[in-house]
Design a protein around this motif. Structure first.
Motif, PDB file in Angstrom:
ATOM      1  N   ARG A 197       0.810  -1.244   0.021  1.00 54.26           N
ATOM      2  CA  ARG A 197      -0.022  -0.084   0.014  1.00 54.26           C
ATOM      3  C   ARG A 197       0.867   1.024  -0.109  1.00 54.26           C
ATOM      4  NH1 ARG A 197      -5.132  -0.636   0.753  1.00 54.26           N
ATOM      5  NH2 ARG A 197      -5.670   1.427   1.586  1.00 54.26           N
ATOM      6  N   PHE A 198       1.011   1.922  -1.101  1.00 52.65           N
ATOM      7  CA  PHE A 198       1.763   2.950  -1.202  1.00 52.65           C
ATOM      8  C   PHE A 198       0.887   4.270  -1.484  1.00 52.65           C
ATOM      9  CE2 PHE A 198       5.351   0.163  -3.362  1.00 52.65           C
ATOM     10  CZ  PHE A 198       5.725   0.100  -2.082  1.00 52.65           C
ATOM     11  N   PRO A 199       1.330   5.342  -0.955  1.00 54.96           N
ATOM     12  CA  PRO A 199       0.413   6.817  -1.101  1.00 54.96           C
ATOM     13  C   PRO A 199       0.229   7.200  -2.518  1.00 54.96           C
ATOM     14  CG  PRO A 199       2.756   7.283  -0.354  1.00 54.96           C
ATOM     15  CD  PRO A 199       2.746   5.814  -0.427  1.00 54.96           C
ATOM     16  N   ARG A 200      -0.932   7.791  -2.523  1.00 58.76           N
ATOM     17  CA  ARG A 200      -1.240   8.515  -3.971  1.00 58.76           C
ATOM     18  C   ARG A 200      -0.942   9.788  -3.667  1.00 58.76           C
ATOM     19  NH1 ARG A 200      -1.469   3.019  -4.154  1.00 58.76           N
ATOM     20  NH2 ARG A 200      -2.584   2.360  -5.953  1.00 58.76           N
ATOM     21  N   PRO A 201       0.312  10.528  -3.747  1.00 58.06           N
ATOM     22  CA  PRO A 201       0.451  11.766  -3.169  1.00 58.06           C
ATOM     23  C   PRO A 201      -0.299  12.983  -3.917  1.00 58.06           C
ATOM     24  CG  PRO A 201       2.525  10.609  -3.818  1.00 58.06           C
ATOM     25  CD  PRO A 201       1.448   9.947  -4.199  1.00 58.06           C
ATOM     26  N   LEU A 202      -0.872  13.798  -3.278  1.00 58.81           N
ATOM     27  CA  LEU A 202      -1.730  14.949  -3.653  1.00 58.81           C
ATOM     28  C   LEU A 202      -2.803  14.427  -4.213  1.00 58.81           C
ATOM     29  CD1 LEU A 202       1.216  17.308  -4.924  1.00 58.81           C
ATOM     30  CD2 LEU A 202       0.096  17.382  -2.848  1.00 58.81           C
ATOM     31  N   LEU A 203      -3.286  13.411  -4.302  1.00 53.77           N
ATOM     32  CA  LEU A 203      -4.573  12.926  -4.978  1.00 53.77           C
ATOM     33  C   LEU A 203      -5.699  13.589  -4.401  1.00 53.77           C
ATOM     34  CD1 LEU A 203      -5.604  11.399  -7.516  1.00 53.77           C
ATOM     35  CD2 LEU A 203      -5.622   9.341  -5.925  1.00 53.77           C
ATOM     36  N   GLN A 204      -5.775  13.800  -3.018  1.00 53.51           N
ATOM     37  CA  GLN A 204      -7.018  14.216  -2.124  1.00 53.51           C
ATOM     38  C   GLN A 204      -6.923  15.711  -2.718  1.00 53.51           C
ATOM     39  OE1 GLN A 204      -3.872  13.423  -1.110  1.00 53.51           O
ATOM     40  NE2 GLN A 204      -2.955  15.107   0.293  1.00 53.51           N
ATOM     41  N   GLU A 205      -6.045  16.415  -3.367  1.00 53.51           N
ATOM     42  CA  GLU A 205      -5.935  17.951  -3.545  1.00 53.51           C
ATOM     43  C   GLU A 205      -6.955  18.124  -4.621  1.00 53.51           C
ATOM     44  OE1 GLU A 205      -4.499  20.405  -2.086  1.00 53.51           O
ATOM     45  OE2 GLU A 205      -3.401  19.336  -0.855  1.00 53.51           O
ATOM     46  N   LEU A 206      -7.292  17.060  -5.323  1.00 52.89           N
ATOM     47  CA  LEU A 206      -8.446  17.384  -6.704  1.00 52.89           C
ATOM     48  C   LEU A 206      -9.593  18.013  -5.857  1.00 52.89           C
ATOM     49  CD1 LEU A 206      -8.182  13.940  -8.838  1.00 52.89           C
ATOM     50  CD2 LEU A 206      -7.850  16.515  -9.382  1.00 52.89           C
ATOM     51  N   GLU A 207     -10.131  17.478  -4.883  1.00 47.76           N
ATOM     52  CA  GLU A 207     -11.289  17.990  -4.240  1.00 47.76           C
ATOM     53  C   GLU A 207     -11.173  19.438  -3.485  1.00 47.76           C
ATOM     54  OE1 GLU A 207     -13.668  16.185  -4.863  1.00 47.76           O
ATOM     55  OE2 GLU A 207     -12.192  14.545  -5.544  1.00 47.76           O
ATOM     56  N   ARG A 208      -9.865  20.049  -3.687  1.00 45.72           N
ATOM     57  CA  ARG A 208      -9.792  21.555  -3.082  1.00 45.72           C
ATOM     58  C   ARG A 208      -9.449  22.465  -4.327  1.00 45.72           C
ATOM     59  NH1 ARG A 208      -6.073  18.719   0.626  1.00 45.72           N
ATOM     60  NH2 ARG A 208      -7.610  17.637   2.166  1.00 45.72           N
ATOM     61  N   PRO A 209     -10.094  23.310  -4.688  1.00 47.15           N
ATOM     62  CA  PRO A 209      -9.827  24.142  -5.901  1.00 47.15           C
ATOM     63  C   PRO A 209      -8.661  24.918  -5.354  1.00 47.15           C
ATOM     64  CG  PRO A 209     -12.291  24.210  -5.511  1.00 47.15           C
ATOM     65  CD  PRO A 209     -11.724  23.358  -4.646  1.00 47.15           C
ATOM     66  N   GLY A 210      -7.717  25.159  -6.240  1.00 42.61           N
ATOM     67  CA  GLY A 210      -6.151  26.004  -5.796  1.00 42.61           C
ATOM     68  C   GLY A 210      -5.009  25.305  -6.648  1.00 42.61           C
ATOM     69  N   PRO A 211      -4.095  25.899  -6.285  1.00 47.88           N
ATOM     70  CA  PRO A 211      -2.751  25.741  -7.218  1.00 47.88           C
ATOM     71  C   PRO A 211      -2.091  24.337  -7.143  1.00 47.88           C
ATOM     72  CG  PRO A 211      -2.331  27.112  -5.218  1.00 47.88           C
ATOM     73  CD  PRO A 211      -3.987  27.068  -5.411  1.00 47.88           C
ATOM     74  N   PHE A 218       6.180  13.075  -6.440  1.00 49.02           N
ATOM     75  CA  PHE A 218       6.375  11.387  -6.474  1.00 49.02           C
ATOM     76  C   PHE A 218       7.813  11.334  -5.409  1.00 49.02           C
ATOM     77  CE2 PHE A 218       4.909  12.528 -10.415  1.00 49.02           C
ATOM     78  CZ  PHE A 218       3.597  11.398 -10.542  1.00 49.02           C
ATOM     79  N   SER A 219       8.198  12.317  -4.798  1.00 49.48           N
ATOM     80  CA  SER A 219       9.339  12.225  -3.896  1.00 49.48           C
ATOM     81  C   SER A 219       9.162  11.209  -2.420  1.00 49.48           C
ATOM     82  CB  SER A 219      10.231  13.128  -3.454  1.00 49.48           C
ATOM     83  OG  SER A 219       9.358  13.978  -2.539  1.00 49.48           O
ATOM     84  N   GLY A 220       7.745  11.422  -2.095  1.00 52.37           N
ATOM     85  CA  GLY A 220       7.119  10.632  -1.034  1.00 52.37           C
ATOM     86  C   GLY A 220       6.979   9.284  -1.202  1.00 52.37           C
ATOM     87  N   LEU A 221       6.401   9.099  -2.414  1.00 53.62           N
ATOM     88  CA  LEU A 221       6.206   7.891  -2.917  1.00 53.62           C
ATOM     89  C   LEU A 221       7.457   6.963  -3.219  1.00 53.62           C
ATOM     90  CD1 LEU A 221       4.344   5.586  -4.385  1.00 53.62           C
ATOM     91  CD2 LEU A 221       4.429   6.889  -6.675  1.00 53.62           C
ATOM     92  N   LYS A 222       8.362   7.721  -3.684  1.00 55.71           N
ATOM     93  CA  LYS A 222       9.648   6.786  -3.824  1.00 55.71           C
ATOM     94  C   LYS A 222      10.199   6.472  -2.592  1.00 55.71           C
ATOM     95  CE  LYS A 222      13.039   9.680  -3.871  1.00 55.71           C
ATOM     96  NZ  LYS A 222      13.882  10.784  -4.260  1.00 55.71           N
ATOM     97  N   THR A 223      10.228   7.416  -1.572  1.00 54.49           N
ATOM     98  CA  THR A 223      10.712   7.081   0.001  1.00 54.49           C
ATOM     99  C   THR A 223       9.752   5.982   0.328  1.00 54.49           C
ATOM    100  OG1 THR A 223      11.268   9.444   0.137  1.00 54.49           O
ATOM    101  CG2 THR A 223      10.929   7.911   2.085  1.00 54.49           C
ATOM    102  N   ALA A 224       8.626   5.989   0.047  1.00 62.75           N
ATOM    103  CA  ALA A 224       7.662   4.821   0.541  1.00 62.75           C
ATOM    104  C   ALA A 224       8.440   3.492  -0.068  1.00 62.75           C
ATOM    105  CB  ALA A 224       6.398   5.036   0.182  1.00 62.75           C
ATOM    106  N   VAL A 225       8.695   3.464  -1.287  1.00 59.41           N
ATOM    107  CA  VAL A 225       9.136   2.189  -1.969  1.00 59.41           C
ATOM    108  C   VAL A 225      10.446   2.098  -1.137  1.00 59.41           C
ATOM    109  CG1 VAL A 225       9.921   1.345  -4.030  1.00 59.41           C
ATOM    110  CG2 VAL A 225       7.864   2.742  -3.966  1.00 59.41           C
ATOM    111  N   LEU A 226      11.295   2.921  -0.903  1.00 57.19           N
ATOM    112  CA  LEU A 226      12.652   2.652  -0.299  1.00 57.19           C
ATOM    113  C   LEU A 226      12.351   1.877   1.186  1.00 57.19           C
ATOM    114  CD1 LEU A 226      15.625   3.173   0.098  1.00 57.19           C
ATOM    115  CD2 LEU A 226      15.198   5.150   1.120  1.00 57.19           C
ATOM    116  N   ARG A 227      11.504   2.411   1.861  1.00 56.31           N
ATOM    117  CA  ARG A 227      11.097   1.888   3.042  1.00 56.31           C
ATOM    118  C   ARG A 227      10.676   0.318   3.091  1.00 56.31           C
ATOM    119  NH1 ARG A 227       8.046   6.625   4.505  1.00 56.31           N
ATOM    120  NH2 ARG A 227       9.552   8.256   5.795  1.00 56.31           N
ATOM    121  N   ALA A 228       9.830   0.185   1.901  1.00 56.99           N
ATOM    122  CA  ALA A 228       9.292  -1.482   1.611  1.00 56.99           C
ATOM    123  C   ALA A 228      10.350  -2.065   1.297  1.00 56.99           C
ATOM    124  CB  ALA A 228       8.228  -1.007   0.600  1.00 56.99           C
ATOM    125  N   VAL A 229      11.385  -1.520   0.450  1.00 56.20           N
ATOM    126  CA  VAL A 229      12.419  -2.459  -0.177  1.00 56.20           C
ATOM    127  C   VAL A 229      13.443  -2.759   1.227  1.00 56.20           C
ATOM    128  CG1 VAL A 229      14.592  -2.236  -1.172  1.00 56.20           C
ATOM    129  CG2 VAL A 229      12.556  -1.445  -2.404  1.00 56.20           C
TER     130      VAL A 229
END
Lengths: 349, 239
Positions: A197-211, A218-229
């Motif tokens: 189970r890896f994170p979907r970074p910033l996906l929740q931001e779709l519900e919040r109008p803004g920049p 993708f750096s957090g996702l990469k770190t999550a993979v590193l921890r799993a490895v």
């Protein structure tokens, strides 16, 4: 109009002849030489790339013309990649193409590499026309664009850290798959299960109008993979599942944000461009997500990697509008896309 | 018509020989090569009321020197060859520099030409120049200053543009020294070298030719040192 394109922004030396007739662009000759030496170093070495471009540029251009059955004099104009990219690498193709135009007394236009990726699908998809939403994903860039017309590009969002392709390469290194990582991860993921189970970074931001609505990270996702490895007690057994789980997470974010933008803007076309668009799962998932609502235009892998045909196609469009570059044209590693309207809180909301 | 280019230093130097009339143009400043070179050539063509259609030969200083500068010159020369069907001739950048200072030495005297190679080292070569020929005493290579001083110090003429630290390392040079602007390489010197046998080399296959960089890429050098063998096919590629 016959346009000679030259591309050398990274580790591919490429030349192409593209003919535009009644607004339709077609490839007459295309040569792409990939520099294999960088595999040894696990990434592109700029000085080696620049040297290899010098060695290859003449032969590649001559072969593209020969494949098109044309003499140099048959060219009506020259389009060269002016950026973004590695400046030393860009310099070789730019100076070579610029000098050809100068010596042949033909018009020259410098082309933005990313705009070239937008034009790549037009070489195969004759029905492609704006408006559309474009997802440009490569080793150096990840951005979502609203393209209401050729030459007008509205930035919806971009990566806040690593590019998607960079994340694929780094995860491939973690999984000991070598460089470049994208194709290796795709192959391995096809036989894996998404049990991590890896994170979907910033996906929740779709519900919040803004920049940050269409921003990527993708750096957090990469770190999550590193921890799993690191936590894995049998990497050989886990490798395919890790690749699948990572790819699912990355593609979920790319697909959802692109589809959301297409639906919100009411468009009926989405475009995928850049090296990561070679990932067949990406196109398949986006097509599935937008089924019945919008079609997905994506070039074949040969035209999604860095290539000169897309530069010639974009250049032909600019030349057709009477645009010309001067003989003092220089490469820029941070060259902005021409006509790009920057991201503001208003545009992305 | 002959066109000579020297882009191996922080100067962009161009010389055009049209019908025996030599015109020159130059711009100084690092990182200006890409923007300056073609406008300079265009200016000389305009002054000579001629075009590249009349070009027969390109003469290029092929290094060692600035990696980026050398690539600018190489890309332009290759494109001129491809577009106009002309021949490409090269001379070492240090020979062009030595030729520019030939009047400071007796015919046949040893002239040492040197340029900054960074990392406390210099590119240097030694030549004997006569009005009709050139003899190579030491071909271009990287030297430590103390080794150069021991090997070539007297009674040679030294022609060099170097940072202060390298001049300090060469301070016991016993021969005549030419420095500053007088030591700068100029493309016109490349044209003049054509009169001396052994000075210019014709490039038989410009498609695969590359400049004489003087050093491997840093990453290549580190890899070769670590592995004790040559990097396999540094220009390796696949279609």
């Amino acid at each position: 109009m016959r346009v000679l394109g030259i591309e050398s922004s990274c580790d591919e030396t490429s030349a192409a002849v593209v003919t535009v007739d009644s607004g339709r662009a077609s490839v007459e000759g295309l040569v792409i030489l990939s520099q294999d030496v960088h595999r040894i170093f696990g990434g592109v070495v700029p000085e080696l790339a620049s040297r290899a471009h010098v060695q290859a540029i003449s032969g590649v251009t001559a072969q593209a013309l020969a494949d098109a059955g044309l003499e140099m004099n048959a060219i009506d104009g020259v389009a060269v990649t002016a950026g973004p990219g590695l400046v030393g690498a860009l310099l070789v193709g730019l100076m070579y193409g610029k000098t050809l135009a100068f010596a042949l007394e033909r018009p020259l236009v410098g082309v933005n590499h990313l705009e070239g990726h937008l034009f790549a699908p037009t070489l195969e998809d004759r029905d492609l026309a704006p408006p559309f939403v474009a997802l440009l994903v490569s080793g150096g860039h990840t951005m979502l664009l609203d393209v209401p017309a050729w030459g007008t590009y509205r930035l919806l969002g971009a990566t806040l850290d690593d590019a998607a392709g960079e994340a694929f390469d780094k995860v491939a290194t973690l999984l000991e798959l070598g460089y470049p990582g994208g194709p290796a991860i795709e192959r391995l993921a096809a036989g894996g299960r998404p049990r991590f189970r890896f994170p979907r970074p910033l996906l929740q931001e779709l519900e919040r109008p803004g920049p940050r609505r269409y921003a990527f990270s993708f750096s957090g996702l990469k770190t999550a993979v590193l921890r799993a490895v690191r936590a894995s007690t049998d990497l050989a057994a886990d490798r395919a599942d890790l690749a699948r789980s990572f790819q699912d997470a990355a593609l979920d974010v790319l697909v959802e944000k692109t589809a959301h933008a297409v639906e919100r803007l009411g468009y009926t076309t989405a475009l995928l461009g850049g090296g990561v668009a070679c990932n067949r799962a990406l196109a398949a998932r986006l097509r599935e997500r937008l089924a019945g609502a919008a079609r997905v235009s994506v070039a074949s892998p040969r035209l999604n990697t860095d290539n000169a045909a897309m530069i010639a196609a974009a250049g032909a469009w600019h030349l057709g509008r009477g645009e010309r570059s001067g003989w003092d044209l220089e490469p820029r590693d941070d060259l902005p896309i021409p006509g790009l309207l920057p991201l503001t809180s208003g545009t992305a909301a | 018509m002959r066109l000579a280019l020297d882009t191996a230093t922080d100067r962009v130097s161009v010389a055009l020989d049209a019908g025996g009339v030599v015109r020159t143009a130059e711009v100084r400043g690092a990182r200006r090569h890409a923007a300056a070179l073609l406008p300079l050539i265009g200016r000389l063509l305009g002054e000579g009321r001629t075009t590249l259609a009349a070009l027969d030969r390109v003469i290029l200083a092929d290094g060692p020197g600035s990696f980026t500068g050398l690539r600018v010159g190489a890309a332009v020369a290759k494109a001129l060859v491809a577009a106009r069907g002309v021949t490409l001739w090269t001379a070492p950048s240090l020979l062009a520099r030595a030729a520019g200072a030939a009047s400071s030495a007796a015919p046949g005297a040893v002239i040492v030409a040197a340029a900054d190679a960074l990392r406390g080292e210099l590119y240097a070569a030694a030549y004997r120049l006569w009005p009709d020929r050139v003899g190579v005493v030491e071909p271009p290579r990287v030297w430590r200053p103390d080794a150069l001083r021991r090997a070539l110090v007297a009674p040679a003429v030294l022609v060099a543009e170097l940072p202060d630290a390298l001049w300090a390392a060469l301070d016991r040079w016993a021969g005549c020294v030419v420095q500053g602007d007088a030591a700068a390489p100029h493309a016109a010197d490349l044209l003049a070298l054509a009169a001396r046998s052994g000075a210019l080399r014709r490039v038989e296959d410009p498609d695969i030719w590359e400049p004489e960089y003087g050093r491997p890429a840093e990453a290549q050098a580190r890899w070769e040192q670590a592995h004790g063998r040559a990097l396999p096919d540094p220009a390796g590629r696949s279609a």
